[in-house]
Enzyme design. Structure first.
Site, PDB file in Angstrom:
ATOM      1  N   ASP A  29       0.722  -1.537   0.259  1.00 39.46           N
ATOM      2  CA  ASP A  29      -0.065   0.451  -0.171  1.00 39.46           C
ATOM      3  C   ASP A  29       0.739   0.933   0.076  1.00 39.46           C
ATOM      4  O   ASP A  29       1.801   1.285   0.884  1.00 39.46           O
ATOM      5  CB  ASP A  29      -0.682   0.159   1.612  1.00 39.46           C
ATOM      6  CG  ASP A  29      -2.391   0.927   2.007  1.00 39.46           C
ATOM      7  OD1 ASP A  29      -3.461   0.296   1.054  1.00 39.46           O
ATOM      8  OD2 ASP A  29      -1.731   2.331   1.143  1.00 39.46           O
ATOM      9  N   ILE A  30       0.429   2.170  -0.524  1.00 37.37           N
ATOM     10  CA  ILE A  30       1.573   3.396  -1.176  1.00 37.37           C
ATOM     11  C   ILE A  30       1.599   4.086   0.085  1.00 37.37           C
ATOM     12  O   ILE A  30       2.182   5.489   0.496  1.00 37.37           O
ATOM     13  CB  ILE A  30       0.728   4.287  -2.538  1.00 37.37           C
ATOM     14  CG1 ILE A  30       1.886   5.196  -2.577  1.00 37.37           C
ATOM     15  CG2 ILE A  30      -0.494   5.158  -1.601  1.00 37.37           C
ATOM     16  CD1 ILE A  30       1.452   5.664  -4.363  1.00 37.37           C
ATOM     17  N   ASN A  85     -12.813  -3.190   2.014  1.00 31.22           N
ATOM     18  CA  ASN A  85     -13.708  -2.204   2.481  1.00 31.22           C
ATOM     19  C   ASN A  85     -14.852  -2.832   1.230  1.00 31.22           C
ATOM     20  O   ASN A  85     -14.169  -2.671   0.259  1.00 31.22           O
ATOM     21  CB  ASN A  85     -13.442  -1.213   3.063  1.00 31.22           C
ATOM     22  CG  ASN A  85     -12.135  -0.866   4.500  1.00 31.22           C
ATOM     23  OD1 ASN A  85     -12.602  -1.352   4.739  1.00 31.22           O
ATOM     24  ND2 ASN A  85     -10.954  -0.196   3.578  1.00 31.22           N
ATOM     25  N   HIS A  98     -10.637  -5.064  -3.965  1.00 25.40           N
ATOM     26  CA  HIS A  98      -8.749  -5.515  -2.769  1.00 25.40           C
ATOM     27  C   HIS A  98      -9.405  -5.893  -1.168  1.00 25.40           C
ATOM     28  O   HIS A  98      -9.835  -5.778  -0.862  1.00 25.40           O
ATOM     29  CB  HIS A  98      -7.880  -4.277  -2.902  1.00 25.40           C
ATOM     30  CG  HIS A  98      -8.378  -2.791  -2.039  1.00 25.40           C
ATOM     31  ND1 HIS A  98      -9.733  -1.961  -3.104  1.00 25.40           N
ATOM     32  CD2 HIS A  98      -8.717  -2.188  -1.593  1.00 25.40           C
ATOM     33  CE1 HIS A  98      -9.965  -1.237  -2.795  1.00 25.40           C
ATOM     34  NE2 HIS A  98      -9.152  -1.259  -1.329  1.00 25.40           N
TER      35      HIS A  98
HETATM   36  P1  AMP Z   1      -9.827   1.511   0.119  1.00 22.82           P
HETATM   37  O1  AMP Z   1      -9.924   2.850   1.447  1.00 22.82           O
HETATM   38  O2  AMP Z   1      -9.919   0.011   1.093  1.00 22.82           O
HETATM   39  O3  AMP Z   1     -10.405   2.002  -0.936  1.00 22.82           O
HETATM   40  O4  AMP Z   1      -8.364   1.383  -0.185  1.00 22.82           O
HETATM   41  C1  AMP Z   1      -7.590   1.855  -1.248  1.00 22.82           C
HETATM   42  C2  AMP Z   1      -6.111   1.280  -0.672  1.00 22.82           C
HETATM   43  O5  AMP Z   1      -5.268   1.391  -1.733  1.00 22.82           O
HETATM   44  C3  AMP Z   1      -5.517   2.757   0.731  1.00 22.82           C
HETATM   45  O6  AMP Z   1      -4.727   2.039   1.659  1.00 22.82           O
HETATM   46  C4  AMP Z   1      -4.138   3.493  -0.976  1.00 22.82           C
HETATM   47  O7  AMP Z   1      -3.509   3.927   0.318  1.00 22.82           O
HETATM   48  C5  AMP Z   1      -4.059   2.737  -1.565  1.00 22.82           C
HETATM   49  N1  AMP Z   1      -3.448   2.903  -2.242  1.00 22.82           N
HETATM   50  C6  AMP Z   1      -4.295   4.131  -3.140  1.00 22.82           C
HETATM   51  N2  AMP Z   1      -3.405   4.671  -4.780  1.00 22.82           N
HETATM   52  C7  AMP Z   1      -2.398   3.650  -4.186  1.00 22.82           C
HETATM   53  C8  AMP Z   1      -0.926   3.185  -5.159  1.00 22.82           C
HETATM   54  N3  AMP Z   1      -0.927   3.874  -6.646  1.00 22.82           N
HETATM   55  N4  AMP Z   1      -0.329   1.719  -4.884  1.00 22.82           N
HETATM   56  C9  AMP Z   1      -0.242   1.399  -3.748  1.00 22.82           C
HETATM   57  N5  AMP Z   1      -1.377   1.646  -2.799  1.00 22.82           N
HETATM   58  C10 AMP Z   1      -2.650   2.461  -3.305  1.00 22.82           C
END
Ligand code: AMP
Ligand code: ZN
Length: 112
Positions: A29-30, A85, A98
């Site tokens: 995760d970023i 989520n 995810h």
């Molecule tokens: P959610 O809030 O459950 O939809 O989770 C989405 C997740 O994606 C969050 O934890 C973000 O930090 C993560 N995210 C968003 N953009 C990226 C990216 N480019 N690379 C890795 N993780 C990401």
């Protein structure tokens, strides 16, 4: 289709990969919320857990099997949390199914 995680699958957006096979991809995760925080996604675009039905549900079992394998490889024997989520009130911000895997700290319950 304009989907961030499909772009990561396609290699158009970079990611730090943890695992990949023909069906799924895992990447860090970023914006990590724990010392270990990675996401596991199907390569197929499935919008959310609410879009899972009998035709596409097998991927979920595969994802959990790979998470169990990765937990051994990454030394997560003390435990971890898998979070999926769903929708606006569920805290979903990326509309591609995810599973978050969070580990290496004590995780509070109930979640916020
Ligand atoms: P959610 O809030 O459950 O939809 O989770 C989405 C997740 O994606 C969050 O934890 C973000 O930090 C993560 N995210 C968003 N953009 C990226 C990216 N480019 N690379 C890795 N993780 C990401
Ligand atoms: Zn997608």
């Amino acid at each position: 289709m304009d989907c961030l995680f499909c772009s990561i699958v396609a290699g158009e957006v970079p990611s730090k990969k943890v695992y990949e096979d023909d069906q799924i991809l895992a990447f860090y995760d970023i914006d990590p919320q724990a010392p270990v925080h990675f996401l596991v996604i199907p390569k197929e675009h499935i919008v959310s857990p609410d879009a899972i039905d009998e035709s596409n549900s097998a991927i979920v079992g595969h994802i959990y099997a790979v998470i169990a394998k990765l937990s051994k490889e990454l030394g997560l024997a003390k435990g971890y949390r898998v979070v999926c989520n769903c929708g606006e009130e569920g805290g979903q911000t990326v509309d591609h199914l995810h599973f978050h895997v969070l580990a290496k700290r004590n995780l509070a319950w109930p979640p916020g």
